[in-house]
Design an enzyme around this catalytic site. Structure first.
Site, mmCIF file in Angstrom:
data_model
loop_
_atom_site.group_PDB
_atom_site.id
_atom_site.type_symbol
_atom_site.label_atom_id
_atom_site.label_comp_id
_atom_site.label_asym_id
_atom_site.label_seq_id
_atom_site.Cartn_x
_atom_site.Cartn_y
_atom_site.Cartn_z
ATOM 1 N N GLY A 186 14.732 -7.705 -59.695
ATOM 2 C CA GLY A 186 13.561 -8.550 -59.818
ATOM 3 C C GLY A 186 13.124 -8.752 -61.247
ATOM 4 C CB THR B 104 15.547 -0.745 -64.949
ATOM 5 O OG1 THR B 104 14.396 -1.301 -64.320
ATOM 6 C CG2 THR B 104 16.806 -1.286 -64.305
ATOM 7 N NE ARG C 89 10.318 -8.448 -52.575
ATOM 8 C CZ ARG C 89 10.122 -7.173 -52.280
ATOM 9 N NH1 ARG C 89 10.547 -6.232 -53.122
ATOM 10 N NH2 ARG C 89 9.526 -6.814 -51.157
ATOM 11 C CD GLU D 199 14.633 -7.167 -53.935
ATOM 12 O OE1 GLU D 199 13.565 -6.532 -53.963
ATOM 13 O OE2 GLU D 199 15.266 -7.490 -54.946
ATOM 14 C CG HIS E 291 36.824 -27.194 -59.017
ATOM 15 N ND1 HIS E 291 37.771 -28.037 -59.542
ATOM 16 C CD2 HIS E 291 35.627 -27.672 -59.428
ATOM 17 C CE1 HIS E 291 37.173 -28.980 -60.259
ATOM 18 N NE2 HIS E 291 35.878 -28.779 -60.210
ATOM 19 C CE LYS F 227 15.237 1.138 -57.881
ATOM 20 N NZ LYS F 227 13.935 0.475 -58.137
#
Length: 343
Positions: A50, A97, A145, A227, A243, A338
């Site tokens: 996010g 993070t 987010r 999410e 393609h 996490k």
């Protein structure tokens, strides 16, 4: 719907995007310690999830206009070109993070000029220790987010302040007006995002966006559906999908595809040669008995149209969450990941 589940107030935060952008633009004018334009050869944006979408927004808006490259990096790695003439913008809502902290530390050791955009945490502490530019975002925003404006607008204003992206503030102000109009139409008019969600139903959405702007919006919508609604979603870029992926839609004499709904994100800044590709994709999908839904951006500028697609898409994801009986707020699987990584 009055009976929708929303324990963290994600719906209200989504409708608050125009105010969030306006406030972020004002606050970002106070960022100090920025380098001068003649000391920067390239721009690197670091971020994940996010927070990382801020890099996609900046790349979509700034890359076509700036005289130097802007690159987005999502991961632990710091590109080898980073050095003393690189502006590195590290973005992490939580400030914790893992990947962003690692890459930003390497960039600092290489002598890069760091701008940190964060709610605080370790990234904020590191920026203070390094005496780097620091912008603190509102930690009352319920989830990263929901902070797309608070995280991306400061990066755009930084580039304007340095002289790399002139007049972007004017476009951002126009964007705020566009988003207020979009919110008003969703609240008081026909609920267009809900109609899109009903069209997707129990299918997996396959989202197509054209050019940098459309791809950024497609990435955002895919992530929000993942999410908020807790269902799979996928995206691809036009013209690249023409393609290869388009062959996967089959031909008329084969059994119809089931379980996938294609969704086109359209804007006024596409290359003119993309329109016939979208039209052909619609025709191929129709042979497999699939209806292609289209979301068209509103607004005068690229900034306005990108954020309009983001806001509309966010509402689609929330309507899908409601249809599936999901609370859009908590994301237990990410919390579990996490936790395991921290062991």
């Amino acid at each position: 719907m009055t009976d929708r589940i929303d324990s963290l107030g994600i719906q209200a935060a989504t409708f608050g995007l125009p105010d969030q952008i306006e406030q972020s633009m004002a606050d970002s004018r106070e960022i100090d310690g920025l380098p001068t334009i003649d000391n920067i050869d390239q721009v690197l944006v670091l971020g994940m999830g996010g927070s990382g979408i801020a890099g996609d927004v900046v790349e979509a808006i700034a890359a076509p206009r700036m005289s130097i490259p802007v690159i987005v990096s999502k991961g632990y790695e710091c590109p080898s070109f980073v050095g003393r003439r690189t502006l590195v913008m590290a973005v992490s809502f939580s400030g914790e993070t893992e990947e962003t902290l690692h890459a930003a530390s390497i960039a600092h050791d290489l002598g890069a000029k760091i701008v940190a955009v964060t709610g605080g945490g370790s990234l904020g502490d590191m920026a203070r220790q390094w005496k780097s530019s620091l912008h603190l975002v509102d930690r009352n925003i319920p989830m990263p987010r929901c902070a797309v404006g608070a995280l991306s607008v400061p990066l755009l204003i930084v580039l304007e302040s340095i002289g790399l992206l002139p007049d972007i503030g004017f476009e951002i102000r126009g964007c705020v007006e566009t988003l207020h109009e979009r919110c008003e139409s969703i609240r008081n008019g026909p609920n267009a995002p809900r109609e899109v969600a009903l069209g997707i139903g129990d299918d997996i959405p396959l989202i197509y966006g054209g050019g940098r702007l459309g791809v950024a919006a497609a990435v955002r919508l895919k992530n929000q559906i993942n999410e908020n609604a807790k269902i799979p979603a996928f995206f691809n870029a036009v013209p690249e999908m023409c393609h290869n992926e388009i062959a996967g839609w089959g031909v008329a004499d084969e059994p119809p595809l089931r379980g996938i709904t294609p969704l086109h994100l359209r804007h006024d800044f596409e290359h003119p040669r993309l329109a016939p590709r979208y039209e052909f994709n619609e025709a191929v999908a129709a042979t497999s008995q699939r209806n292609v839904m289209t979301i068209r951006a509103q607004g005068e500028s690229a900034v306005a149209q990108l954020f309009d697609l983001i806001l509309f898409g966010d509402q689609v994801s929330l309507e899908l969450a409601s249809l599936h009986g999901q609370d859009p707020g908590p994301i237990e699987v990410l919390a579990e990941l996490k936790h395991r990584l921290a062991e």
